[in-house]
Design a protein around this motif. Structure first.
Motif, PDB file in Angstrom:
ATOM      1  N   ASP A  91      26.964  12.952 -16.992  1.00 45.36           N
ATOM      2  CA  ASP A  91      26.852  13.412 -15.614  1.00 45.36           C
ATOM      3  C   ASP A  91      26.334  14.844 -15.681  1.00 45.36           C
ATOM      4  O   ASP A  91      26.969  15.708 -16.280  1.00 45.36           O
ATOM      5  CB  ASP A  91      28.213  13.376 -14.907  1.00 45.36           C
ATOM      6  CG  ASP A  91      28.578  11.976 -14.447  1.00 45.36           C
ATOM      7  OD1 ASP A  91      27.834  11.031 -14.755  1.00 45.36           O
ATOM      8  OD2 ASP A  91      29.614  11.843 -13.770  1.00 45.36           O
ATOM      9  N   MET A  93      24.989  18.278 -13.793  1.00 41.95           N
ATOM     10  CA  MET A  93      24.947  19.124 -12.595  1.00 41.95           C
ATOM     11  C   MET A  93      23.763  20.064 -12.717  1.00 41.95           C
ATOM     12  O   MET A  93      23.714  20.877 -13.640  1.00 41.95           O
ATOM     13  CB  MET A  93      26.252  19.906 -12.473  1.00 41.95           C
ATOM     14  CG  MET A  93      27.439  19.011 -12.156  1.00 41.95           C
ATOM     15  SD  MET A  93      29.023  19.887 -12.318  1.00 41.95           S
ATOM     16  CE  MET A  93      29.531  19.257 -13.912  1.00 41.95           C
ATOM     17  N   ILE A  94      22.848  19.947 -11.770  1.00 39.11           N
ATOM     18  CA  ILE A  94      21.533  20.564 -11.904  1.00 39.11           C
ATOM     19  C   ILE A  94      21.350  21.666 -10.863  1.00 39.11           C
ATOM     20  O   ILE A  94      21.166  21.379  -9.681  1.00 39.11           O
ATOM     21  CB  ILE A  94      20.442  19.491 -11.716  1.00 39.11           C
ATOM     22  CG1 ILE A  94      20.634  18.361 -12.727  1.00 39.11           C
ATOM     23  CG2 ILE A  94      19.052  20.111 -11.829  1.00 39.11           C
ATOM     24  CD1 ILE A  94      19.787  17.133 -12.448  1.00 39.11           C
ATOM     25  N   SER A 127      22.934  15.195 -10.316  1.00 35.31           N
ATOM     26  CA  SER A 127      23.160  15.745  -8.979  1.00 35.31           C
ATOM     27  C   SER A 127      22.760  17.205  -8.928  1.00 35.31           C
ATOM     28  O   SER A 127      23.007  17.967  -9.858  1.00 35.31           O
ATOM     29  CB  SER A 127      24.641  15.621  -8.589  1.00 35.31           C
ATOM     30  OG  SER A 127      24.866  16.257  -7.347  1.00 35.31           O
ATOM     31  N   LYS A 128      22.154  17.573  -7.835  1.00 35.02           N
ATOM     32  CA  LYS A 128      22.031  18.972  -7.463  1.00 35.02           C
ATOM     33  C   LYS A 128      23.415  19.609  -7.525  1.00 35.02           C
ATOM     34  O   LYS A 128      24.421  18.952  -7.241  1.00 35.02           O
ATOM     35  CB  LYS A 128      21.495  19.006  -6.026  1.00 35.02           C
ATOM     36  CG  LYS A 128      21.312  20.355  -5.420  1.00 35.02           C
ATOM     37  CD  LYS A 128      20.749  20.175  -4.010  1.00 35.02           C
ATOM     38  CE  LYS A 128      20.794  21.491  -3.247  1.00 35.02           C
ATOM     39  NZ  LYS A 128      20.282  21.339  -1.866  1.00 35.02           N
ATOM     40  N   SER A 129      23.469  20.880  -7.907  1.00 38.46           N
ATOM     41  CA  SER A 129      24.768  21.553  -8.027  1.00 38.46           C
ATOM     42  C   SER A 129      24.556  23.054  -7.982  1.00 38.46           C
ATOM     43  O   SER A 129      23.507  23.550  -8.392  1.00 38.46           O
ATOM     44  CB  SER A 129      25.408  21.151  -9.361  1.00 38.46           C
ATOM     45  OG  SER A 129      26.451  22.023  -9.717  1.00 38.46           O
ATOM     46  N   PRO A 130      25.540  23.800  -7.495  1.00 43.63           N
ATOM     47  CA  PRO A 130      25.402  25.269  -7.563  1.00 43.63           C
ATOM     48  C   PRO A 130      25.516  25.810  -8.981  1.00 43.63           C
ATOM     49  O   PRO A 130      25.071  26.919  -9.254  1.00 43.63           O
ATOM     50  CB  PRO A 130      26.546  25.775  -6.676  1.00 43.63           C
ATOM     51  CG  PRO A 130      27.508  24.651  -6.578  1.00 43.63           C
ATOM     52  CD  PRO A 130      26.730  23.379  -6.759  1.00 43.63           C
ATOM     53  N   ILE A 131      26.128  25.057  -9.879  1.00 43.05           N
ATOM     54  CA  ILE A 131      26.259  25.520 -11.265  1.00 43.05           C
ATOM     55  C   ILE A 131      25.694  24.478 -12.217  1.00 43.05           C
ATOM     56  O   ILE A 131      25.626  23.301 -11.913  1.00 43.05           O
ATOM     57  CB  ILE A 131      27.729  25.813 -11.667  1.00 43.05           C
ATOM     58  CG1 ILE A 131      28.581  24.525 -11.551  1.00 43.05           C
ATOM     59  CG2 ILE A 131      28.321  26.926 -10.813  1.00 43.05           C
ATOM     60  CD1 ILE A 131      29.906  24.617 -12.285  1.00 43.05           C
TER      61      ILE A 131
END
Lengths: 334, 334
Positions: A91, A93-94, A127-131
């Motif tokens: 998974d 996080m991007i 997924s797009k992510s802030p971090i």
């Protein structure tokens, strides 16, 4: 693998370039709602987070290092079970602002390790992510004893008198972390072994598999440092005091000749006690275990890099070099 | 499960209160480097992220809702494989500022679903994090046909003339999301069914298991909306044009009588086309699939809630109510 990126095709293409999507273990690989896996009767499984500014810093981790270590720490859990990795899911996080070359390097670092251990990427989520971060779930097959019995090692069940052993380095990664935090990426030149231990830990898979052939072994991977992990190996009751006198304890010896020259020179420079630093440790990803005293000599032949740290006692205390130890080790959360 | 919280004991106690650590499938449960699982010859496995402000908002998700939905979306992947969930692992990203009651509610919401489907929490990871989020990995056992063959359903392999069907609601969760975004938590009173579909989607496990008893079924879960997921069911070539004339297409019909009254009233109020909104959808977690036309009548008896959406064509286009559709559905990343 659910798809949640408008540029997902580019991501998936990049993943496909780095990770084959066929493997004897993968009946259905990436691209469906679930992967379908061919499994032995028992598997072991572990999940780990690897998050920006919690577990790594982009200031001194290259994208290859991040991809590498995200998988390495999970492989280390498989090593601690004495197992053979079968597959993993990712998974990812991007955050915004990384270009395609960044991700190519990231996946390249991860794929180098996946290829080395022949472990397929079975699926996951983007997924797009802030971090920036990963969650890797990994699973493995048991090593079989000579009699064919599938075995997984566990951290529980050591006995008084068992020898406490280590496979790997003790505290070297802590020196690397501290050097990287204070000097930045340039620490790689001054402390190549220590920074390498932090940036690119080597999962002790072969050692774990070898150990699982023996009876009476307990094993775990040393992720939070000896000071925090040794009580876990002995059982949580070691944190108790006089009212639980039957709890297991340990008497260990750590001497400077067991430590890397870079640990000694760093400690000297910073006026630190190198032995206490090694005891605190953190992210060693060495294997910490116990075995009956009767088999340690044979283990030492089969696994020359094994080191004796001490013995399991029955007094609920941890004694290092003759003195009780109360220091806490490395703690990501504190 | 590696331990990375100074308050980890409190967290692990809370987890232990909500999730039993013994189950026929768990040989070794939480607390070791790896869980050890008793497995059938084949398992299916899926991982999903569920992140604050990407997949949910705390403004209108209660802690119970977050815990519930983090597991529900993963169970939906198991449903899409026609499988029975065996276990799951949880990687939890823990920001500061939530009190113990918050986490008790969070785990309570998740445990309600875990208990309903008898699926044990096998392990995972806890980490401090700047954002609240989860990565859930879930795995399941195949449903066995009358002949005893283990079967997992896949999204690939539909044929021209197959019937395209739906089990669950279409676009209701989208109405719920929009109402929650514009009104906040109070939308729950005005649009109870729609907000419920967004906050507490029901994984269609029983329907998936029933469908896996039939031959010629393809199946996926509708997570990104029909507009984005239907091309995936048909195969990626449906995105191509005249130079790939052999790609599969679909002719579907969506009528207002298939939609919930709340979708119609919301669309009326906002001057939206309710059918196009339903087509765009997003996070329906319904099952979307195809079957040979010859068995649809029988499926309709066994699964009364199944709805016919249309048929698979061979012209590479998606036609809705007689017109080509080009709109894109819901996209977390865009």
């Amino acid at each position: 693998m659910t798809h949640k990126l408008s540029s997902e095709v580019a991501f998936l293409d990049c993943i496909d370039r780095h990770f084959p999507n066929s493997h004897a273990h993968l009946i259905i690989g990436r691209g469906d709602d679930c992967a379908v896996l061919a499994c032995p009767e028992r598997i072991c499984l572990s999940s780990d987070l690897f998050l920006e500014d919690i577990h790594f810093r982009e200031q001194y981790f290259s994208p290859e290092d991040i991809g590498y270590k995200a998988l390495a720490v999970s492989l280390s859990d498989i090593a601690a079970s004495g197992a053979t990795p079968l597959g993993f899911s990712l998974d990812l996080m991007i955050p915004e602002g990384r270009n395609p070359a960044y991700w190519d390097d990231f996946f390249g670092g991860m794929a180098s390790l996946a290829q080395k251990y022949n472990v397929p990427l079975a699926g996951g989520d983007l997924s797009k992510s802030p971090i920036l971060g990963t969650s890797v779930t990994i699973w493995g097959a048991p090593t079989r004893t000579a009699g064919g019995t599938p075995v997984f090692l566990s951290r529980t069940g050591c006995s008084e008198g068992d020898i406490i052993f280590l496979v790997g380095t003790l505290g070297l990664a802590r020196t690397g972390l501290y050097a990287l935090e204070s000097i930045g990426r340039n620490a790689v030149d001054e402390y190549p072994a220590a920074t390498g231990a932090h940036l690119r830990p080597v999962p002790q898979l072969e050692a774990g598999q070898l150990l699982s052939a023996y009876s009476g072994i307990t094993l775990m991977d040393l992720s939070d440092g000896l000071a925090r992990d040794l009580p876990r190996l002995l059982g949580e009751k070691t944190t108790a005091s006089a009212d639980k006198p039957s709890a297991k304890g340990a008497s260990i010896n750590i001497t400077t000749d067991m430590l890397h020259a870079e640990q000694l020179s760093y400690a000297l420079e910073k006026n630190l006690d190198p032995v206490l630093e090694a005891f605190k440790g953190g992210e060693d990803y060495a294997l910490l275990g116990t075995c009956p005293a009767s088999i340690f000599a044979e283990l030492s032949v089969k696994l020359p890099q094994i080191q004796k740290l001490g013995i399991v006692t029955n007094n609920g205390k941890i004694i290092m070099n003759g003195q009780p130890v109360t220091e806490h080790g490395f703690d990501h959360f504190a």
